[in-house]
Design an enzyme around this catalytic site. Structure first.
Site, PDB file in Angstrom:
ATOM      1  N   LYS A  13       0.829  -1.217   0.000  1.00 36.33           N
ATOM      2  CA  LYS A  13       0.000   0.000   0.000  1.00 36.33           C
ATOM      3  C   LYS A  13       0.861   1.265   0.000  1.00 36.33           C
ATOM      4  O   LYS A  13       0.631   2.169  -0.791  1.00 36.33           O
ATOM      5  CB  LYS A  13      -0.933   0.034   1.224  1.00 36.33           C
ATOM      6  CG  LYS A  13      -1.978  -1.056   1.260  1.00 36.33           C
ATOM      7  CD  LYS A  13      -3.028  -0.779   2.327  1.00 36.33           C
ATOM      8  CE  LYS A  13      -2.483  -0.773   3.737  1.00 36.33           C
ATOM      9  NZ  LYS A  13      -2.029  -2.093   4.224  1.00 36.33           N
ATOM     10  N   ARG A  88     -10.041   1.094   8.968  1.00 35.29           N
ATOM     11  CA  ARG A  88      -9.666  -0.285   9.268  1.00 35.29           C
ATOM     12  C   ARG A  88     -10.764  -1.016  10.026  1.00 35.29           C
ATOM     13  O   ARG A  88     -10.609  -2.203  10.323  1.00 35.29           O
ATOM     14  CB  ARG A  88      -8.403  -0.286  10.123  1.00 35.29           C
ATOM     15  CG  ARG A  88      -7.090  -0.462   9.341  1.00 35.29           C
ATOM     16  CD  ARG A  88      -5.959  -0.318  10.344  1.00 35.29           C
ATOM     17  NE  ARG A  88      -4.768  -1.022  10.028  1.00 35.29           N
ATOM     18  CZ  ARG A  88      -3.688  -0.457   9.492  1.00 35.29           C
ATOM     19  NH1 ARG A  88      -3.701   0.788   9.119  1.00 35.29           N
ATOM     20  NH2 ARG A  88      -2.593  -1.169   9.324  1.00 35.29           N
ATOM     21  N   ARG A 127      11.023  -7.100   5.033  1.00 32.85           N
ATOM     22  CA  ARG A 127      10.954  -5.674   5.375  1.00 32.85           C
ATOM     23  C   ARG A 127      11.602  -5.423   6.737  1.00 32.85           C
ATOM     24  O   ARG A 127      12.274  -4.422   6.944  1.00 32.85           O
ATOM     25  CB  ARG A 127       9.483  -5.221   5.389  1.00 32.85           C
ATOM     26  CG  ARG A 127       9.322  -3.725   5.585  1.00 32.85           C
ATOM     27  CD  ARG A 127       7.938  -3.242   5.237  1.00 32.85           C
ATOM     28  NE  ARG A 127       6.948  -3.614   6.235  1.00 32.85           N
ATOM     29  CZ  ARG A 127       5.650  -3.315   6.143  1.00 32.85           C
ATOM     30  NH1 ARG A 127       5.198  -2.671   5.096  1.00 32.85           N
ATOM     31  NH2 ARG A 127       4.812  -3.672   7.078  1.00 32.85           N
ATOM     32  N   ARG A 133      11.293  -2.247  11.356  1.00 32.30           N
ATOM     33  CA  ARG A 133      10.075  -1.827  12.054  1.00 32.30           C
ATOM     34  C   ARG A 133       9.764  -2.821  13.164  1.00 32.30           C
ATOM     35  O   ARG A 133       9.696  -4.017  12.922  1.00 32.30           O
ATOM     36  CB  ARG A 133       8.900  -1.815  11.057  1.00 32.30           C
ATOM     37  CG  ARG A 133       8.484  -0.427  10.647  1.00 32.30           C
ATOM     38  CD  ARG A 133       7.435  -0.485   9.584  1.00 32.30           C
ATOM     39  NE  ARG A 133       6.120  -0.864  10.103  1.00 32.30           N
ATOM     40  CZ  ARG A 133       4.990  -0.696   9.414  1.00 32.30           C
ATOM     41  NH1 ARG A 133       5.025  -0.156   8.221  1.00 32.30           N
ATOM     42  NH2 ARG A 133       3.838  -1.073   9.921  1.00 32.30           N
ATOM     43  N   ARG A 144      -0.891  -8.814  13.450  1.00 32.32           N
ATOM     44  CA  ARG A 144      -1.422  -7.767  12.560  1.00 32.32           C
ATOM     45  C   ARG A 144      -2.249  -8.389  11.437  1.00 32.32           C
ATOM     46  O   ARG A 144      -3.281  -7.860  11.029  1.00 32.32           O
ATOM     47  CB  ARG A 144      -0.276  -6.934  11.971  1.00 32.32           C
ATOM     48  CG  ARG A 144       0.291  -5.971  12.999  1.00 32.32           C
ATOM     49  CD  ARG A 144       1.622  -5.418  12.575  1.00 32.32           C
ATOM     50  NE  ARG A 144       1.543  -4.640  11.358  1.00 32.32           N
ATOM     51  CZ  ARG A 144       2.521  -4.528  10.477  1.00 32.32           C
ATOM     52  NH1 ARG A 144       3.653  -5.175  10.658  1.00 32.32           N
ATOM     53  NH2 ARG A 144       2.371  -3.796   9.413  1.00 32.32           N
TER      54      ARG A 144
HETATM   55  P1  AMP Z   1       0.306   0.717   8.933  1.00 31.21           P
HETATM   56  O1  AMP Z   1       1.553   1.483   8.700  1.00 31.21           O
HETATM   57  O2  AMP Z   1      -0.868   1.223   8.141  1.00 31.21           O
HETATM   58  O3  AMP Z   1       0.498  -0.775   8.804  1.00 31.21           O
HETATM   59  O4  AMP Z   1      -0.101   0.959  10.477  1.00 31.21           O
HETATM   60  C1  AMP Z   1       0.770   0.597  11.536  1.00 31.21           C
HETATM   61  C2  AMP Z   1      -0.027   0.498  12.839  1.00 31.21           C
HETATM   62  O5  AMP Z   1      -0.628   1.760  13.154  1.00 31.21           O
HETATM   63  C3  AMP Z   1      -1.173  -0.502  12.823  1.00 31.21           C
HETATM   64  O6  AMP Z   1      -0.753  -1.821  13.091  1.00 31.21           O
HETATM   65  C4  AMP Z   1      -2.063   0.062  13.947  1.00 31.21           C
HETATM   66  O7  AMP Z   1      -1.538  -0.249  15.225  1.00 31.21           O
HETATM   67  C5  AMP Z   1      -1.907   1.561  13.740  1.00 31.21           C
HETATM   68  N1  AMP Z   1      -2.931   2.085  12.793  1.00 31.21           N
HETATM   69  C6  AMP Z   1      -2.710   2.650  11.578  1.00 31.21           C
HETATM   70  N2  AMP Z   1      -3.871   3.006  10.986  1.00 31.21           N
HETATM   71  C7  AMP Z   1      -4.851   2.656  11.859  1.00 31.21           C
HETATM   72  C8  AMP Z   1      -6.269   2.736  11.816  1.00 31.21           C
HETATM   73  N3  AMP Z   1      -6.932   3.240  10.759  1.00 31.21           N
HETATM   74  N4  AMP Z   1      -6.958   2.258  12.887  1.00 31.21           N
HETATM   75  C9  AMP Z   1      -6.323   1.758  13.963  1.00 31.21           C
HETATM   76  N5  AMP Z   1      -4.999   1.623  14.062  1.00 31.21           N
HETATM   77  C10 AMP Z   1      -4.248   2.079  13.020  1.00 31.21           C
END
Ligand code: AMP
Length: 192
Positions: A13, A88, A127, A133, A144
């Site tokens: 993404k 989400r 990654r 990360r 996740r």
């Molecule tokens: P991402 O970089 O989009 O994979 O997001 C990393 C982490 O941020 C996720 O595993 C969640 O803990 C938090 N996070 C990001 N976007 C959201 C969202 N829309 N709702 C809840 N938690 C989020």
């Protein structure tokens, strides 16, 4: 153009979002990036978010909905926006619809990048080696993925019912996946 980029962790993404925002000149809004920046700065939001992020859990809906409402107001570049990692959950999607309805707007399409679980786990492992990360460790990554399948994937029905869902195969090279997304986006623009 107002689109949502949707898909499991490590579906590509972030990478695709960068290309799309450049090619179509739309703002890229990533809740993950916003939260990671808050964690780095050590703000109140960051401290709260970190406790969820390091376990691979979702940050509470009211917190992320608050962030998005604030960012959407500021990010009106005129050309639209692309949401990456939001919504989400169903309550997040409903809150987004409500906010956009109030402004007489709506989402044009949800591009769902499809990748199978086995491939995702391999990508996350790679990654981790490159970016380090914390939430890419094998254990957290598995959580996740489970959170995605249980809490986020049901949104596909939500957007499919609204005739907004477009599925794209996420396997292959970055430019191959982008070409598939481009075909979908150009068909949307053509219809506007
Ligand atoms: P991402 O970089 O989009 O994979 O997001 C990393 C982490 O941020 C996720 O595993 C969640 O803990 C938090 N996070 C990001 N976007 C959201 C969202 N829309 N709702 C809840 N938690 C989020």
């Amino acid at each position: 153009m107002k689109i949502i980029l949707f898909g499991p962790p490590a579906a590509g993404k972030g990478t695709q979002a960068e290309i799309i925002s450049r090619e179509y000149n739309v703002s890229h809004i990533s809740t993950g990036d916003i939260l990671r920046a808050a964690v780095k700065e050590g703000t109140e939001l960051g401290v709260l978010a970190q406790s969820y992020m390091e376990k691979g859990e979702l940050v509470p809906d009211d917190v992320v909905i608050g962030i998005i409402n604030e960012v959407l107001i500021k990010s009106d570049s005129g050309n639209g926006f692309m949401l990456d990692g939001f919504p989400r959950t169903i309550p997040q999607a409903e809150a987004l619809d409500e906010a956009l309805n109030k402004a007489n707007m709506g989402i044009d399409a949800v591009i769902s990048i499809e990748v199978k679980d086995e491939e995702i786990l391999v990508r996350i492992e790679n990654r981790q080696k490159i970016e380090g990360r914390k939430d890419d460790s094998v254990e957290v990554a598995k959580n996740r993925l489970e959170v995605y399948r249980n809490q986020t994937e049901p949104l596909k029905d939500y957007y499919s019912n609204a005739n907004k869902l477009m599925e794209v195969d996420g396997l292959g090279k970055i430019d191959e996946v982008f070409d598939r997304i481009k075909t979908v986006l150009d068909s949307i623009i053509g219809h506007n």
